[in-house]
Design a protein around this motif. Structure first.
Motif, short mmCIF file in Angstrom:
data_model
loop_
_atom_site.label_atom_id
_atom_site.label_comp_id
_atom_site.label_asym_id
_atom_site.label_seq_id
_atom_site.Cartn_x
_atom_site.Cartn_y
_atom_site.Cartn_z
N UNK A 38 0.83 -1.20 0.00
CA UNK A 38 0.00 0.00 0.00
C UNK A 38 0.87 1.25 0.00
N UNK A 39 1.96 1.24 0.75
CA UNK A 39 2.85 2.40 0.80
C UNK A 39 3.45 2.67 -0.58
N UNK A 40 3.91 1.62 -1.26
CA UNK A 40 4.48 1.80 -2.60
C UNK A 40 3.41 2.30 -3.57
N UNK A 41 2.20 1.75 -3.47
CA UNK A 41 1.11 2.18 -4.36
C UNK A 41 0.78 3.64 -4.15
N UNK A 42 0.84 4.12 -2.92
CA UNK A 42 0.53 5.52 -2.64
C UNK A 42 1.58 6.46 -3.21
N UNK A 43 2.84 6.04 -3.20
CA UNK A 43 3.89 6.88 -3.81
C UNK A 43 3.71 6.93 -5.32
N UNK A 44 3.34 5.81 -5.91
CA UNK A 44 3.05 5.79 -7.36
C UNK A 44 1.86 6.70 -7.66
N UNK A 45 0.84 6.65 -6.82
CA UNK A 45 -0.33 7.53 -6.99
C UNK A 45 0.09 8.99 -6.89
N UNK A 46 0.99 9.30 -5.97
CA UNK A 46 1.48 10.68 -5.83
C UNK A 46 2.19 11.14 -7.11
N UNK A 47 2.93 10.21 -7.74
CA UNK A 47 3.62 10.55 -9.00
C UNK A 47 2.61 10.86 -10.10
N UNK A 48 1.53 10.08 -10.14
CA UNK A 48 0.48 10.34 -11.13
C UNK A 48 -0.16 11.71 -10.88
N UNK A 49 -0.45 12.02 -9.62
CA UNK A 49 -1.03 13.32 -9.28
C UNK A 49 -0.08 14.46 -9.62
N UNK A 50 1.22 14.22 -9.47
CA UNK A 50 2.21 15.25 -9.80
C UNK A 50 2.16 15.59 -11.29
N UNK A 51 1.89 14.60 -12.12
CA UNK A 51 1.74 14.89 -13.54
C UNK A 51 0.45 15.62 -13.86
N UNK A 52 -0.60 15.29 -13.13
CA UNK A 52 -1.91 15.91 -13.40
C UNK A 52 -1.97 17.37 -12.98
N UNK A 53 -1.34 17.72 -11.85
CA UNK A 53 -1.51 19.09 -11.37
C UNK A 53 -0.90 20.11 -12.34
#
Length: 243
Positions: A38-53
């Motif tokens: 879950x921790x690794x998945x959340x960091x990947x999710x943060x990377x996706x959000x970084x591209x979207x913002x």
């Protein structure tokens, strides 16, 4: 005196940035709970959000100095602090925890320096015309730094059995972030129109494998990116020798 009113849509990119930062902070929490997937998945999710913002800020014409600074702070948490703590908790918190923590600090500081340099280059008059990154971007550095975790979660290797190698690898990724190596930027990539369909098919296959064998797919993606970086470094060295 009339107060200035701000359109709600102007806040959307900042809200996405905060969402990514909360994901990075939550990754730290779940690392402490030993919920590493879950921790690794959340960091990947943060990377996706970084591209979207960034995309949202440009599309909504909502780019601002405040948003840029907020994005940098969020990136440091999600791509400097959180990956280092996750790798430490997963592979380095053993007999060599003290030494391993030093390399985690190196990784986090390098991510901070990388972001500071990016802010300076962005503020430069010619910052917008750059067709490549200088050094590995922080989100990509986080994905590369998590390679030992991906290897463990995929069942291919147990990184906790080689803490010295993991520590050295993590520090090496940190140094890549602060290096002067030109790395590719998706904004500058141009493809022939007739090849667009193959890119779409390839991305579809990648997403399919990501759902089917998540951690193995991420291992392969990291290795491919490392090979590309090695090829770019070799090309740069050959160019200097030929000059």
């Amino acid at each position: 005196m009339t107060r200035e009113r701000l359109p709600l849509l102007q806040l959307v990119p900042n809200l996405v940035t905060i969402l990514g930062m909360c994901a990075g902070l939550s990754a730290i929490r779940y690392t402490f709970d030993e919920r590493y997937e879950l921790a690794a998945a959340l960091i990947i999710f943060a990377a996706v959000m970084d591209g979207f913002d960034g995309i949202l800020a440009r599309k909504l014409n909502a780019a601002s100095s405040f948003g840029a600074e907020l994005d940098s702070f969020a990136d440091f948490v999600s791509f400097g602090v959180a990956p280092g703590i996750l790798v430490f908790g997963y592979a380095l918190a053993g007999p060599m925890a003290g030494v391993g923590w030093i390399f985690v600090l190196v990784f986090a500081v390098c991510a901070c320096l990388r972001l500071a340099r990016f802010n300076i280059s962005r503020a430069a008059p010619d910052g917008a015309t750059q067709r490549h990154f200088v050094g590995v971007p922080a989100p990509a550095g986080a994905m590369l730094g998590l390679l030992p975790v991906y290897l463990g979660l995929s069942g291919l290797l147990d990184p906790s059995q080689a803490p010295v190698l993991v520590a050295l690898y993590l520090a090496g990724i940190g140094l890549l972030m602060v290096s002067r190596l030109p790395t590719p930027s998706l904004k500058a990539v141009r493809i022939a129109r007739e090849n667009a369909i193959w890119i779409l098919i390839g991305m579809t296959a990648f997403i399919g494998f990501l759902f089917l064998r998540t951690w193995v797919t991420l291992v392969v993606a990291d290795i491919v990116y490392l090979v590309v970086l090695g090829w770019l470094a070799w090309q740069r060295k050959r160019g200097k020798q030929g000059a």
